[in-house]
Scaffold this active site. Structure first.
Site, PDB file in Angstrom:
ATOM      1  N   SER A   1       2.801  -7.531   5.352  1.00  0.00           N
ATOM      2  CA  SER A   1       3.406  -7.277   6.668  1.00  0.00           C
ATOM      3  C   SER A   1       2.445  -6.738   7.715  1.00  0.00           C
ATOM      4  O   SER A   1       2.780  -6.742   8.905  1.00  0.00           O
ATOM      5  CB  SER A   1       4.598  -6.326   6.512  1.00  0.00           C
ATOM      6  OG  SER A   1       5.449  -6.806   5.478  1.00  0.00           O
ATOM      7  N   SER A   2       1.241  -6.275   7.311  1.00  0.00           N
ATOM      8  CA  SER A   2       0.255  -5.855   8.322  1.00  0.00           C
ATOM      9  C   SER A   2      -0.109  -7.068   9.160  1.00  0.00           C
ATOM     10  O   SER A   2      -0.247  -8.172   8.642  1.00  0.00           O
ATOM     11  CB  SER A   2      -1.016  -5.322   7.658  1.00  0.00           C
ATOM     12  OG  SER A   2      -0.759  -4.126   6.995  1.00  0.00           O
TER      13      SER A   2
ATOM     14  N   GLY B   1      -3.175  -9.108   3.645  1.00  0.00           N
ATOM     15  CA  GLY B   1      -4.448  -8.972   4.341  1.00  0.00           C
ATOM     16  C   GLY B   1      -4.340  -9.428   5.787  1.00  0.00           C
ATOM     17  O   GLY B   1      -3.262  -9.796   6.257  1.00  0.00           O
TER      18      GLY B   1
ATOM     19  N   SER C   1      -0.927  -0.308  -6.082  1.00  0.00           N
ATOM     20  CA  SER C   1      -1.190  -1.583  -6.760  1.00  0.00           C
ATOM     21  C   SER C   1      -1.951  -1.263  -8.054  1.00  0.00           C
ATOM     22  O   SER C   1      -2.427  -0.137  -8.249  1.00  0.00           O
ATOM     23  CB  SER C   1      -2.069  -2.478  -5.878  1.00  0.00           C
ATOM     24  OG  SER C   1      -3.352  -1.862  -5.743  1.00  0.00           O
TER      25      SER C   1
ATOM     26  N   ASN D   1       6.192  -3.983   3.060  1.00  0.00           N
ATOM     27  CA  ASN D   1       4.929  -3.543   2.465  1.00  0.00           C
ATOM     28  C   ASN D   1       3.809  -3.531   3.504  1.00  0.00           C
ATOM     29  O   ASN D   1       3.591  -4.540   4.176  1.00  0.00           O
ATOM     30  CB  ASN D   1       4.518  -4.473   1.325  1.00  0.00           C
ATOM     31  CG  ASN D   1       5.371  -4.284   0.086  1.00  0.00           C
ATOM     32  OD1 ASN D   1       6.443  -3.690   0.152  1.00  0.00           O
ATOM     33  ND2 ASN D   1       4.890  -4.783  -1.050  1.00  0.00           N
TER      34      ASN D   1
ATOM     35  N   GLU E   1       9.238 -11.103  -7.592  1.00  0.00           N
ATOM     36  CA  GLU E   1       8.797 -11.993  -6.509  1.00  0.00           C
ATOM     37  C   GLU E   1       9.075 -13.431  -6.891  1.00  0.00           C
ATOM     38  O   GLU E   1       8.764 -13.874  -8.000  1.00  0.00           O
ATOM     39  CB  GLU E   1       7.304 -11.811  -6.226  1.00  0.00           C
ATOM     40  CG  GLU E   1       6.784 -12.715  -5.108  1.00  0.00           C
ATOM     41  CD  GLU E   1       5.325 -12.475  -4.777  1.00  0.00           C
ATOM     42  OE1 GLU E   1       4.865 -11.316  -4.901  1.00  0.00           O
ATOM     43  OE2 GLU E   1       4.637 -13.452  -4.405  1.00  0.00           O
TER      44      GLU E   1
ATOM     45  N   ASP F   1       3.251  -1.517  -7.184  1.00  0.00           N
ATOM     46  CA  ASP F   1       3.174  -2.734  -6.370  1.00  0.00           C
ATOM     47  C   ASP F   1       2.462  -3.827  -7.164  1.00  0.00           C
ATOM     48  O   ASP F   1       1.414  -3.600  -7.765  1.00  0.00           O
ATOM     49  CB  ASP F   1       2.368  -2.402  -5.091  1.00  0.00           C
ATOM     50  CG  ASP F   1       2.315  -3.528  -4.096  1.00  0.00           C
ATOM     51  OD1 ASP F   1       1.309  -3.624  -3.360  1.00  0.00           O
ATOM     52  OD2 ASP F   1       3.267  -4.347  -4.077  1.00  0.00           O
ATOM     53  N   HIS F   2       3.056  -5.031  -7.193  1.00  0.00           N
ATOM     54  CA  HIS F   2       2.436  -6.190  -7.847  1.00  0.00           C
ATOM     55  C   HIS F   2       2.009  -5.908  -9.293  1.00  0.00           C
ATOM     56  O   HIS F   2       0.875  -6.161  -9.691  1.00  0.00           O
ATOM     57  CB  HIS F   2       1.215  -6.699  -7.055  1.00  0.00           C
ATOM     58  CG  HIS F   2       1.596  -7.362  -5.785  1.00  0.00           C
ATOM     59  ND1 HIS F   2       2.229  -8.573  -5.739  1.00  0.00           N
ATOM     60  CD2 HIS F   2       1.477  -6.944  -4.508  1.00  0.00           C
ATOM     61  CE1 HIS F   2       2.447  -8.904  -4.471  1.00  0.00           C
ATOM     62  NE2 HIS F   2       2.005  -7.932  -3.714  1.00  0.00           N
TER      63      HIS F   2
HETATM   64  O1  PGH Z   1       2.123  -6.766   0.640  1.00  0.00           O
HETATM   65  C1  PGH Z   1       1.380  -5.795   0.603  1.00  0.00           C
HETATM   66  C2  PGH Z   1       0.592  -5.324   1.816  1.00  0.00           C
HETATM   67  O2  PGH Z   1       0.156  -6.433   2.592  1.00  0.00           O
HETATM   68  P1  PGH Z   1      -0.732  -6.144   3.913  1.00  0.00           P
HETATM   69  O3  PGH Z   1      -2.047  -5.569   3.444  1.00  0.00           O
HETATM   70  O4  PGH Z   1      -0.881  -7.464   4.577  1.00  0.00           O
HETATM   71  O5  PGH Z   1       0.030  -5.134   4.732  1.00  0.00           O
HETATM   72  N1  PGH Z   1       1.255  -5.097  -0.519  1.00  0.00           N
HETATM   73  O6  PGH Z   1       1.942  -5.472  -1.649  1.00  0.00           O
HETATM   74 CA    CA Z   2       2.331 -12.896  -5.596  1.00  0.00          CA
HETATM   75 NA    NA Z   3      -0.829  -9.197   6.161  1.00  0.00          NA
HETATM   76 ZN    ZN Z   4       2.239  -7.537  -1.642  1.00  0.00          ZN
END
Ligand code: PGH
Ligand code: CA
Ligand code: NA
Ligand code: ZN
Length: 283
Positions: free
Chosen positions: A209-210, A180, A49, A229, A133, A81-82
């Site tokens: 996805s966590s 998160g 990121s 992710n 996105e 990322d992002h």
């Molecule tokens: O989308 C994510 C990760 O999200 P998490 O921390 O929820 O796995 N990074 O771009």
């Molecule tokens: Ca976003």
């Molecule tokens: Na998450």
């Molecule tokens: Zn993300």
């Protein structure tokens, strides 16, 4: 070997599996991901990121990731990322990233199209793949926060127009995940995912996805998610292992001894993810 994100995700899209995109901030995390990928013979995406690049320096992240990818026996892509800042995105391309995300999701629809198109033009000219996105994924990923009330799901009609006009290689969609840790259990809008996949017929990305239950992840993969992710679950593995070690070995001060077990713990978590995503033995 170092490949583009598109090479990895087109295969996943065609064969109906997903590939993990794991956030990296230091050497041990990079090594844990590559070890997990080689031990399970899985393609993998290393991603950083803007916050991660600020912490380590884009040159450091790029150097570690390139060495890791070149030496790896499996396909590895290096992804921003992002990305929200055009200059940052170009800097990553110049440093050898093989995939970049332009996250224009905070802009109105037409503006998101405009900024995304600009990045697609320059990235494709450089042979680099692009993620965008549409819809707002909630929660916080480093320097990007979206409040629950502002999180809006991806509209399939808009998605079709967006992809046609921008030419992105893969699309991050909002179907109920959040960055998160989760407070309650996330409810994913699988019907929406199914519709979007049918309309777009291209690789799709799941953020936040966590903390999503295994069955939900597997169902999302079966319905067309191809890039998943993961950041928080790696942080939790790192955190648990370091705290355990330090608590049980108060007199040990060698960083290798403190970080080594964390690398091992992260590797195990990542291998578990690769099994759930279906990327094992796909290299
Ligand atoms: O989308 C994510 C990760 O999200 P998490 O921390 O929820 O796995 N990074 O771009
Ligand atoms: Ca976003
Ligand atoms: Na998450
Ligand atoms: Zn993300």
């Amino acid at each position: 070997m170092l490949v583009t994100g598109k090479e990895i995700l087109q295969d996943a899209h065609k064969k109906g599996y997903a590939v993990g995109a794991f956030n990296v901030n230091n050497m041990e995390i990079v090594q844990a991901i590559i070890q997990a990928a080689e031990e399970t013979n899985s393609p993998v995406i290393l991603q950083a990121s803007q916050g991660g690049l600020k912490y380590a320096g884009v040159e450091y992240i790029a150097a570690m990731a390139k060495v890791a990818a070149e030496k790896a026996k499996v396909p590895v892509a290096i992804h921003l990322d992002h990305g929200t800042d055009f200059t940052q995105i170009v800097k990553c391309i110049r440093n050898g990233f093989t995939s970049v995300m332009i996250d224009g999701s905070k802009h109105p629809f037409e503006e998101n199209i405009a900024v995304t198109k600009k990045v697609v033009e320059i990235a494709h000219a450089a042979g680099v793949s692009v993620e965008a996105e549409l819809g707002k994924i909630g929660g916080t990923e480093d320097d990007i926060t979206v409040d629950e009330k502002d999180a809006t799901f991806t509209d399939p009609d808009e998605a079709e127009k967006f992809v046609k006009e921008t030419g992105v290689d893969y699309l991050a969609i909002a179907i109920g995940t959040a960055h998160g840790p989760y407070k309650g259990e996330p409810k994913l809008d699988f019907d929406r995912l199914k519709t979007i996949k049918e309309r777009l017929n291209m690789p799709l990305v799941l953020h936040g996805s966590s903390g999503v239950p295994e069955e939900s992840i597997k169902k999302a993969v079966s319905l067309g998610i191809n890039k998943i992710n993961i950041d928080t679950d790696i942080r939790l593995a790192f955190n648990g292992a370091v705290r355990d070690f330090v608590k049980n070995n108060p007199d040990v001060y060698d960083p290798r001894k403190i970080l080594g077990p964390a690398r091992e713990a992260m590797k195990e978590v990542i291998k578990g993810k690769m099994t759930i995503f279906g990327s094992v033995d796909r290299a």
